[in-house]
Design an enzyme around this catalytic site. Structure first.
Site, PDB file in Angstrom:
ATOM      1  N   GLY A   1      23.841   3.545  39.770  1.00  0.00           N
ATOM      2  CA  GLY A   1      24.338   2.163  39.722  1.00  0.00           C
ATOM      3  C   GLY A   1      24.817   1.768  38.328  1.00  0.00           C
ATOM      4  O   GLY A   1      25.870   1.127  38.180  1.00  0.00           O
TER       5      GLY A   1
ATOM      6  N   LYS B   1      22.067  16.211  53.734  1.00  0.00           N
ATOM      7  CA  LYS B   1      23.474  16.531  53.444  1.00  0.00           C
ATOM      8  C   LYS B   1      24.036  17.472  54.512  1.00  0.00           C
ATOM      9  O   LYS B   1      25.198  17.351  54.924  1.00  0.00           O
ATOM     10  CB  LYS B   1      23.582  17.152  52.057  1.00  0.00           C
TER      11      LYS B   1
ATOM     12  N   GLU C   1      31.475   9.421  49.978  1.00  0.00           N
ATOM     13  CA  GLU C   1      31.721  10.720  49.314  1.00  0.00           C
ATOM     14  C   GLU C   1      30.543  11.160  48.444  1.00  0.00           C
ATOM     15  O   GLU C   1      30.207  12.349  48.390  1.00  0.00           O
ATOM     16  CB  GLU C   1      32.988  10.640  48.453  1.00  0.00           C
TER      17      GLU C   1
HETATM   18  N1  LIG Z   1      21.066  10.563  40.979  1.00  0.00           N
HETATM   19  C1  LIG Z   1      21.944  11.410  41.534  1.00  0.00           C
HETATM   20  O1  LIG Z   1      22.306  12.417  40.947  1.00  0.00           O
HETATM   21  C2  LIG Z   1      22.522  11.120  42.880  1.00  0.00           C
HETATM   22  C3  LIG Z   1      23.548  11.928  43.371  1.00  0.00           C
HETATM   23  C4  LIG Z   1      24.109  11.655  44.625  1.00  0.00           C
HETATM   24  C5  LIG Z   1      23.616  10.603  45.356  1.00  0.00           C
HETATM   25  N2  LIG Z   1      22.587   9.857  44.869  1.00  0.00           N
HETATM   26  C6  LIG Z   1      22.093   8.754  45.696  1.00  0.00           C
HETATM   27  O2  LIG Z   1      22.377   7.527  45.050  1.00  0.00           O
HETATM   28  C7  LIG Z   1      21.371   6.583  45.356  1.00  0.00           C
HETATM   29  C8  LIG Z   1      20.782   6.057  44.051  1.00  0.00           C
HETATM   30  O3  LIG Z   1      20.250   7.138  43.322  1.00  0.00           O
HETATM   31  P1  LIG Z   1      19.769   6.965  41.820  1.00  0.00           P
HETATM   32  O4  LIG Z   1      19.550   8.338  41.301  1.00  0.00           O
HETATM   33  O5  LIG Z   1      20.651   6.044  41.086  1.00  0.00           O
HETATM   34  O6  LIG Z   1      18.339   6.292  42.057  1.00  0.00           O
HETATM   35  P2  LIG Z   1      17.510   5.386  41.043  1.00  0.00           P
HETATM   36  O7  LIG Z   1      16.115   5.374  41.528  1.00  0.00           O
HETATM   37  O8  LIG Z   1      17.788   5.772  39.631  1.00  0.00           O
HETATM   38  O9  LIG Z   1      18.155   3.948  41.262  1.00  0.00           O
HETATM   39  C9  LIG Z   1      17.951   3.151  42.382  1.00  0.00           C
HETATM   40  C10 LIG Z   1      17.810   1.748  41.885  1.00  0.00           C
HETATM   41  O10 LIG Z   1      17.807   0.885  42.989  1.00  0.00           O
HETATM   42  C11 LIG Z   1      16.805  -0.074  42.768  1.00  0.00           C
HETATM   43  N3  LIG Z   1      16.286  -0.597  44.020  1.00  0.00           N
HETATM   44  C12 LIG Z   1      15.550   0.053  44.933  1.00  0.00           C
HETATM   45  N4  LIG Z   1      15.230  -0.784  45.916  1.00  0.00           N
HETATM   46  C13 LIG Z   1      15.761  -1.973  45.623  1.00  0.00           C
HETATM   47  C14 LIG Z   1      15.770  -3.239  46.248  1.00  0.00           C
HETATM   48  N5  LIG Z   1      15.101  -3.438  47.355  1.00  0.00           N
HETATM   49  N6  LIG Z   1      16.450  -4.240  45.665  1.00  0.00           N
HETATM   50  C15 LIG Z   1      17.110  -4.043  44.519  1.00  0.00           C
HETATM   51  N7  LIG Z   1      17.137  -2.861  43.856  1.00  0.00           N
HETATM   52  C16 LIG Z   1      16.461  -1.841  44.422  1.00  0.00           C
HETATM   53  C17 LIG Z   1      15.721   0.652  42.011  1.00  0.00           C
HETATM   54  O11 LIG Z   1      14.888  -0.231  41.303  1.00  0.00           O
HETATM   55  C18 LIG Z   1      16.519   1.546  41.091  1.00  0.00           C
HETATM   56  O12 LIG Z   1      16.811   0.932  39.881  1.00  0.00           O
HETATM   57  C19 LIG Z   1      20.378   7.295  46.258  1.00  0.00           C
HETATM   58  O13 LIG Z   1      20.706   7.062  47.604  1.00  0.00           O
HETATM   59  C20 LIG Z   1      20.610   8.767  45.927  1.00  0.00           C
HETATM   60  O14 LIG Z   1      20.272   9.626  46.980  1.00  0.00           O
HETATM   61  C21 LIG Z   1      22.044  10.079  43.649  1.00  0.00           C
HETATM   62  N1  LIG Z   2      18.345  15.267  43.881  1.00  0.00           N
HETATM   63  C1  LIG Z   2      19.650  15.735  44.222  1.00  0.00           C
HETATM   64  C2  LIG Z   2      20.742  14.851  43.698  1.00  0.00           C
HETATM   65  C3  LIG Z   2      21.033  13.721  44.607  1.00  0.00           C
HETATM   66  O1  LIG Z   2      21.623  14.182  45.788  1.00  0.00           O
HETATM   67  C4  LIG Z   2      19.875  17.121  43.659  1.00  0.00           C
HETATM   68  O2  LIG Z   2      19.029  17.662  42.942  1.00  0.00           O
HETATM   69  O3  LIG Z   2      20.925  17.686  43.955  1.00  0.00           O
HETATM   70 NA    NA Z   3      30.807  14.467  47.234  1.00  0.00          NA
END
Ligand SMILES: NC(=O)c1ccc[n+]([C@@H]2O[C@H](COP(=O)([O-])OP(=O)(O)OC[C@H]3O[C@@H](n4cnc5c(N)ncnc54)[C@H](O)[C@@H]3O)[C@@H](O)[C@H]2O)c1
Ligand SMILES: N[C@@H](CCO)C(=O)O
Ligand code: NA
Length: 446
Positions: A22, A210, A134
């Site tokens: 985010g 996935k 995506e």
């Molecule tokens: N980190 C990666 O590399 C990656 C890659 C691909 C997809 N994703 C996906 O992206 C999404 C986010 O991942 P991330 O790594 O940023 O996770 P993260 O835990 O760093 O961030 C999620 C954020 O959402 C907030 N949150 C959770 N519940 C909430 C609520 N009810 N109201 C408001 N805020 C809320 C959390 O406090 C946190 O700050 C997930 O679905 C994850 O699977 C992550």
């Molecule tokens: N936790 C995942 C990233 C989010 O999909 C990984 O290690 O590939």
């Molecule tokens: Na992708």
């Protein structure tokens, strides 16, 4: 020509969640605002960022005035909602609420899509808005769009992917440095790849979600997380990794979605996630570190490979922003993105009917006739042997010729149904001459 962004009202964008992904989404929306506007034909106004706690210290790129704990009110005033909070609830309810209020949605949430994809698709269809995701599969790598759009005129036969960066990093470190699993997981945690609780990655849940998404898109069939046969990497030992190398393989956690048929000849799809041996010459064998890659076999296109960064805030935000531009363009120029395509409605078949190969390592009595007994068990179940290796007796064991001498036998089979291979291993394990089944790994990629 894309219209001038100044010729129409801005599009209001809401972001749900301000963590790793985010924060980078907010950064790109802010720092690339002019380019994004020129590409879309409208300014993208960030109208709010929903967080759990507005008082937490954050990256200065996130304007505190935009933070809100009220995600419901926020989505009601948005044209485009980006969900990067993860988890099932409240992400699911907030996205449905956003769709009901006419917003197009972009999500990176594989767990949500793999369990509630059809509900989200149906709501988006009903409301006439877009659902894009995506980033949910293999992060920055364009794979959802290619399978959903570029290959829409082809017939996909198989998708073979390394779709989890954490486990690929762990297995790679075990291979290159001889680390054991625990050491490699600790290293992955220290580098920020693995979570404090690495279960979703090491037990294969993340890859399974996935795989379900890819299978649904590739085969025009609903496949949910529960349909995916899942085995993680926790049983993989340093010894397995070493033997893989000795036999010309590497061990990878693979997500495999393929067409197949059951014993009656009924066509269906098979979707599984498990560690497997890959020949060192296979294109996926060279995917190192935390990188991801997806190998697609299609009838007309042939073999395609998509490679890149499957995780990390910045790369993942790239995929999210690509989706934001797509859905925003539809708002400006009209039209809609793809809707759910599940017309083929193929049955999801059990892994028992998947055709695969096994490499089995056994500790056996080191005396004449043992290999023949083991081979007879395979032959009686129609399992053909591709190669057998016998290594010297295990260290510290009695020397050959001694009645209690032990040899290490490595048997690689030809292709057979998984159930036959499994039954063969059970029968071999029951032989008096077999001291133990040290490991059983599937061999894929041929
Ligand atoms: N980190 C990666 O590399 C990656 C890659 C691909 C997809 N994703 C996906 O992206 C999404 C986010 O991942 P991330 O790594 O940023 O996770 P993260 O835990 O760093 O961030 C999620 C954020 O959402 C907030 N949150 C959770 N519940 C909430 C609520 N009810 N109201 C408001 N805020 C809320 C959390 O406090 C946190 O700050 C997930 O679905 C994850 O699977 C992550
Ligand atoms: N936790 C995942 C990233 C989010 O999909 C990984 O290690 O590939
Ligand atoms: Na992708």
């Amino acid at each position: 020509m894309v219209p001038s962004p100044d010729s129409r009202p801005p599009l209001r964008v809401a972001v749900l969640g301000c963590g790793v992904v985010g924060t980078e989404v907010v950064r790109l929306l802010t720092t690339q605002a002019d380019d994004l506007a020129a590409r879309v034909g409208a300014h993208l106004d960030l109208v709010g960022v929903a967080v759990r706690d507005v008082d937490v210290e954050r990256d200065p790129v996130v304007d505190r005035a935009l933070l809100t704990a009220d995600g419901t009110a926020l989505v009601e005033k948005a044209d485009v909602v980006v969900e990067v909070m993860g988890g099932i609830e409240p992400a699911r309810s907030l996205l449905l609420h956003a769709i009901e209020h006419g917003a197009s949605v972009v999500t990176a949430n594989k767990a949500l899509l793999a369990q509630h994809g059809p509900t989200l698709y149906a709501a988006a269809d009903e409301a006439g808005v877009d659902l894009y995701f995506e980033a949910a599969v293999a992060g920055a790598i364009p794979i959802v769009r290619p399978v959903r759009e570029s290959l829409a005129g082809d017939h996909v036969r198989r998708v073979l992917g390394i779709v989890n960066g954490t486990t690929n990093y762990v297995l790679d470190r075990m291979t290159s440095e001889g680390l054991d699993l625990d050491q490699a997981v600790k290293e992955a945690q220290a580098l920020g790849y693995a979570e404090a609780d690495p279960t979703a990655d090491v037990e294969g849940y993340d890859a399974a979600a996935k795989a379900a998404i890819l299978a649904s898109l590739a085969f025009h069939t609903r496949v949910s997380l529960d349909d995916v046969h899942r085995e993680g990497i926790t049983a993989v030992t340093a010894d397995d990794v070493e033997w893989a190398a000795r036999t010309g393989h590497v061990i990878k956690l693979l997500a495999i979605a393929e067409r197949g048929e059951d014993a009656d000849g009924t066509a269906g799809v098979l979707v599984r996630v498990h560690p497997a041996l890959l020949p060192q010459a296979h294109p996926l064998a060279g995917v190192r570190g935390a990188f991801n890659a997806v190998f697609v076999e299609a009838e007309s296109a042939g073999e395609l490979m998509f490679y890149g960064r499957g995780a990390g805030g910045v790369p993942t935000a790239s995929a999210v922003l690509g989706d934001v531009v797509s859905v925003a363009r539809h708002r400006v120029l009209g039209g809609r993105g793809p809707v759910e395509s599940s017309y083929a409605d193929l049955p999801v078949l059990p892994t028992a009917v998947a055709r695969t190969r096994y490499q089995v390592r056994l500790e056996v009595a080191d005396r004449p006739g043992v290999l023949a007994q083991v081979a007879a068990e395979l032959a009686s179940r129609g399992v053909s042997i591709e190669a057998v290796r016998q290594s010297p007796s295990v260290e510290g064991a009695p020397a050959r010729g001694d009645a209690s001498a032990v040899a290490h036998l490595v048997i690689t089979t030809h292709t057979a149904p998984d159930a036959s291979l499994r039954a063969t291993v059970d029968a071999v394990a029951g032989l008096d001459v077999v001291r133990s089944v040290v490991s059983v790994l599937r061999v894929e990629g041929i």
